[in-house]
Motif scaffolding. Structure first.
Motif, PDB file in Angstrom:
ATOM      1  N   ASN A  50       9.225  12.818  21.470  1.00 51.90           N
ATOM      2  CA  ASN A  50       9.493  11.493  22.045  1.00 51.90           C
ATOM      3  C   ASN A  50       8.996  10.370  21.139  1.00 51.90           C
ATOM      4  N   TRP A  98      14.529  19.246  22.208  1.00 52.93           N
ATOM      5  CA  TRP A  98      14.167  17.865  22.545  1.00 52.93           C
ATOM      6  C   TRP A  98      14.855  16.832  21.653  1.00 52.93           C
ATOM      7  N   ASP A 379      10.100  19.003  29.199  1.00 50.78           N
ATOM      8  CA  ASP A 379      11.318  18.259  28.849  1.00 50.78           C
ATOM      9  C   ASP A 379      11.186  16.766  29.175  1.00 50.78           C
ATOM     10  N   TYR A 382       8.840  15.175  26.314  1.00 53.89           N
ATOM     11  CA  TYR A 382       9.319  15.162  24.927  1.00 53.89           C
ATOM     12  C   TYR A 382      10.786  14.718  24.822  1.00 53.89           C
ATOM     13  N   GLY A 383      11.523  14.801  25.921  1.00 58.82           N
ATOM     14  CA  GLY A 383      12.924  14.403  25.878  1.00 58.82           C
ATOM     15  C   GLY A 383      13.138  12.921  26.164  1.00 58.82           C
TER      16      GLY A 383
END
Ligand SMILES: Cc1cc2nc3c(=O)[nH]c(=O)nc-3n(C[C@H](O)[C@H](O)[C@H](O)COP(=O)(O)OP(=O)(O)OC[C@H]3O[C@@H](n4cnc5c(N)ncnc54)[C@H](O)[C@@H]3O)c2cc1C
Length: 391
Positions: A50, A98, A379, A382-383
């Motif tokens: 991210n 990611w 998720d 980091y996404g």
């Protein structure tokens, strides 16, 4: 509708990323930094996907990827036996999952890359040796030599800019201390993996280690409960203090790991401070970002990454709606995100420092949890797509 001129106080990760993000939207930015020269601070840093995604948008990532290590995984291991408990895949699998890489690096590598992009940017002016002691908007404009329609406090956990925000939080000792060591890779014992982030866990303490490829070293951080040292930030402990720490915090741990921490050169002792809940903006034209707003404990390795997200989200927000309304929306959106990340850190602390039956239950869960399920639980962290505002 972009803000024409902004003054940013502090040239850490938050301040430099804010300067680059705002400049990208057409804003002229002046950064005021107390240090006379930007010397290297601290030791290692993990930058998750991210944060890397934002650094990529700002053209900083290519300056990092040639130097940093992309760990294959993050592994939780027993501090007593050194045996692996579970791993979450990073490396290529993580980058695919990611949409951006996860890297570990020396802080100075990130700082130098940000500074390089700042130096190259004609919209940004960086004024070093400029400490802001008693801030007011007029004083900031006088120091910067320009008027501004946005003021950004990125001056870290001991922020002076917080005094301009009514109801802001305050720095508080967390009850935890971190011991930081950097040892040459060639001197590090073989039980320290060279291809991953490892967190050795035990009752009331944990030790994180990973390679700093670009400086040929291993970064080690040991965290446990400790005493309130007052307003100190980092301190060099005496030999006696170091021995006392290892004996108390790592009792029952692997002899090899204890010996490593006893023999590593020049440890630094970092009392860990957080910032209590409070307002981040004056709802007009002033905002706090990064540690100045929400310093958190490093249990999720997200403090600097949250500062990077803050910076990019802020620039996106003030470039799309009038600044006062943008800051109110910014605070609401970022507060929810940061609170969730902080809660994840609290969960990690609980899991890492577990003892007795809780530890047994934890290890049983790890034993039956597929790596993909553990990765899926990350998720939402980091996404995250900074700069993309929810409808
Ligand atoms: C042991 C440990 C491990 C960590 N590991 C990670 C990790 O792996 N990943 C991660 O994402 N985060 C990690 N963090 C958190 C991360 O280090 C911080 O969240 C991050 O550095 C905050 O950046 P910042 O720019 O907000 O503040 P700072 O880095 O503190 O920068 C503030 C800047 O403002 C300047 N300044 C301060 N006061 C003034 C003033 N009055 N006038 C002018 N300038 C001023 C300072 O000189 C400095 O340059 C870790 C933290 C610790 C303690």
């Amino acid at each position: 509708m972009a803000v024409q001129s902004a003054i940013v106080v502090g040239a850490g990760v938050a301040g430099l990323t804010a300067a680059l993000s705002l400049a990208e939207t057409g804003t002229q930015v002046t950064v005021l930094e107390q240090s006379a020269q930007m010397s290297e601070v601290g030791a290692g840093l993990q930058i998750s996907a991210n944060g890397a995604r934002v650094l990529d948008k700002l053209g900083v990532l290519p300056l990092l990827t040639c130097d940093w290590l992309q760990p294959e995984c993050v592994t939780l291991a027993s501090g007593a036996t050194l045996a692996d408990l579970t791993s979450i895949p990073l490396g290529r699998a993580g980058a695919t999952r990611w949409g951006a890489p996860y890297g570990v690096l020396h802080r100075s590598t990130l700082q130098n890359a940000l500074l390089r992009k700042v130096d190259e940017n004609p919209r940004i002016s960086l004024k070093l040796a400029t400490r802001i002691e008693s801030p007011s908007k007029e004083a900031l404009e006088a120091e910067a030599g320009t008027r501004a329609n946005l003021f950004v406090g990125a001056d870290g956990v001991w922020s002076k800019m917080r005094s301009l925000v009514e109801g802001a939080g305050e720095a508080r000792f967390s009850g935890f201390v971190a011991w930081r060591f950097v040892i040459p890779e060639k001197d590090a014992p073989t039980f320290i993996p060279r291809n991953r982030v490892t967190a050795f866990t035990g009752p009331d303490a944990h030790v994180v280690c990973y390679p700093l490829r670009e400086v040929g070293a291993i970064n080690l951080v040991a965290i446990s409960a400790g005493e309130d040292p007052g307003a100190a930030w980092s301190i060099s402990p005496t030999e006696e203090e170091r021995r006392a720490f290892v004996t108390r915090a790592l009792s029952g741990w692997s002899r090899q790991l204890c010996d490593l921490l006893l023999s590593a050169p020049q440890p630094t002792w970092w009392p860990l401070f957080g910032v209590s809940d409070g307002h981040w903006t004056d709802s007009r034209d002033l905002v706090l970002i990064g540690d100045a707003a929400h310093a958190m404990l490093p249990f999720a390795a997200q403090g600097a990454v949250m500062a990077i997200e803050d910076a990019y989200d802020l620039a996106a927000m003030v470039s799309s709606i009038p600044v006062g309304a943008a800051l109110v929306r910014y605070e609401a959106m970022r507060r929810a995100r940061v609170a969730k990340v902080r809660a994840r850190g609290d969960f990690n602390r609980f899991a890492y420092h577990a003892r007795g039956p809780v530890r047994i239950a934890r290890d049983a869960v790890f034993a039956v949890s597929p790596a993909s399920r553990l990765a899926a639980k990350l998720d939402w962290i980091y996404g995250y797509q900074a700069g993309v505002q929810p409808a």
